[in-house]
Design an enzyme around this catalytic site. Structure first.
Site, PDB file in Angstrom:
ATOM      1  N   GLY A  18       0.817  -1.211   0.000  1.00  0.00           N
ATOM      2  CA  GLY A  18       0.000   0.000   0.000  1.00  0.00           C
ATOM      3  C   GLY A  18       0.846   1.253   0.000  1.00  0.00           C
ATOM      4  N   ASP A  79     -10.800   2.968  10.597  1.00  0.00           N
ATOM      5  CA  ASP A  79     -10.999   1.592  11.032  1.00  0.00           C
ATOM      6  C   ASP A  79     -11.986   0.977  10.047  1.00  0.00           C
ATOM      7  OD1 ASP A  79     -11.644  -0.822  12.173  1.00  0.00           O
ATOM      8  OD2 ASP A  79     -11.983  -0.032  14.190  1.00  0.00           O
ATOM      9  N   TYR A 170     -10.046 -17.709   5.136  1.00  0.00           N
ATOM     10  CA  TYR A 170      -9.444 -16.542   4.482  1.00  0.00           C
ATOM     11  C   TYR A 170      -9.948 -16.415   3.053  1.00  0.00           C
ATOM     12  CZ  TYR A 170      -5.719 -13.753   2.255  1.00  0.00           C
ATOM     13  OH  TYR A 170      -5.012 -12.825   1.531  1.00  0.00           O
ATOM     14  N   LYS A 174     -11.643 -13.220   0.667  1.00  0.00           N
ATOM     15  CA  LYS A 174     -10.908 -12.670  -0.468  1.00  0.00           C
ATOM     16  C   LYS A 174     -11.631 -12.943  -1.784  1.00  0.00           C
ATOM     17  CE  LYS A 174      -7.714 -10.640  -0.102  1.00  0.00           C
ATOM     18  NZ  LYS A 174      -7.476  -9.218   0.258  1.00  0.00           N
TER      19      LYS A 174
END
Length: 307
Positions: A18, A79, A170, A174
């Site tokens: 990022g 958040d 997970y 995703k």
């Protein structure tokens, strides 16, 4: 047409991939808003800039790094588990407009279903698909203000079954992000927003990040620099919307196909190494022969209004 610099909001920009995306967009003339949960007093950061893959790298140090290089950046705390915080983040992008949303926030827990506690499962769903959904919904009015002329880039994978092995909890979140990429692209096509595009992007080989800091040195030869990912992001933003809308892309494949890159050695973390590809060479086609047959179209908002 406006000649004002484009504005990109990068969610999850405090370190790693990022941060690299934010830095490189700024170098390419974008005004950037870097958003994440971690903040600090950048004026007292020693050394500066800090290790970009460490906890000392925050949205404030990234902002300072960009500004000291001549770029324009603001830091916004968020958040992503809180929809109100996400809406506030988007509204705080005080750079005059919003052209690009990049969602890089992510929570990871790789284990079997039996080995994934419920609180970990919930955290991943809140940070991954729910945070993305909230960020997109909060951004839509800003894209509308610009005449539906914008881009969204999601850090999520192509959909294939091997991805689920050993990390189903997970993968559920995703893959949901990739489903949102395809579904929103279809919405925009239906609505005639031909200048909008949403694209998912995933690495072909492992990339150096905070998650790889503690890897054994012998494994570093399998890592690439984060610049391959930011270069792929820049390529997506340069391509016509029709070429990338609803696509689930892999960084190396995109750069080879669209930018003509054949030598990827510059991206190897260890000079002279050839990082192992962790993605399949090809992916399933999710379309079906009846792709355009929607049957009887329904909209729950309209149905509720008639009740």
């Amino acid at each position: 047409m406006s000649t004002a610099p484009k504005v990109a909001l990068i969610v999850g920009a405090s370190r790693g991939i990022g941060r690299q995306i934010a830095v490189d967009l700024a170098r390419n003339g974008y005004k950037v808003a870097v958003a994440a949960k971690t903040t600090s007093d950048s004026a007292t950061a020693v050394p500066f800039p800090p290790d970009p893959n460490s906890s000392q790298s925050t949205i404030n140090t990234v902002q300072r790094e960009i500004q000291e290089s001549g770029g324009h950046a603001i830091a916004v705390k968020v958040d992503v588990r809180d929809a109100d915080s996400v809406r506030s983040m988007v509204d705080q992008v005080e750079l005059g407009r919003l052209d690009v949303l990049i969602y890089n926030s992510g929570a990871i827990w790789w284990s079997s279903v039996a080995g994934t506690p419920m609180q970990r499962f919930r955290l991943m769903q809140r940070v991954n698909p729910e945070g993305l959904y909230a960020a997109i919904q909060a951004s839509l009015p800003h894209f509308e203000t610009l005449g539906w002329n914008g881009r969204v880039i999601v850090i999520s994978p192509p959909i294939y079954s091997r991805f689920f092995r050993g990390k189903a909890a997970y993968a559920m979140g995703k893959v949901a992000m990739s489903v949102l990429t395809i579904g929103l692209a279809m919405d925009w096509e239906r609505q005639g927003h031909s200048n909008m595009a949403i694209t998912s992007l995933w690495p072909a080989a492992a990339i150096q990040s905070a998650a790889t800091r503690d890897m054994d040195n012998s494994l570093r030869a399998d890592l690439r620099k984060a610049t391959i990912f930011s270069d792929a992001v820049l390529a997506i933003l340069e391509l016509p919307p029709s070429r990338v809308n609803g696509k689930l892309e892999v960084d190396e494949d995109l750069l080879r196909r669209e930018m003509g890159i054949t030598d990827f050695s510059r991206y190897s973390l260890v000079p002279g190494s050839s990082p192992r590809r962790i993605m399949p060479s090809s992916f399933p086609d999710l379309t079906v022969p009846e792709q355009d047959d929607e049957g009887q179209r329904r909209d729950s908002n309209n149905l509720r209004a008639k009740m």
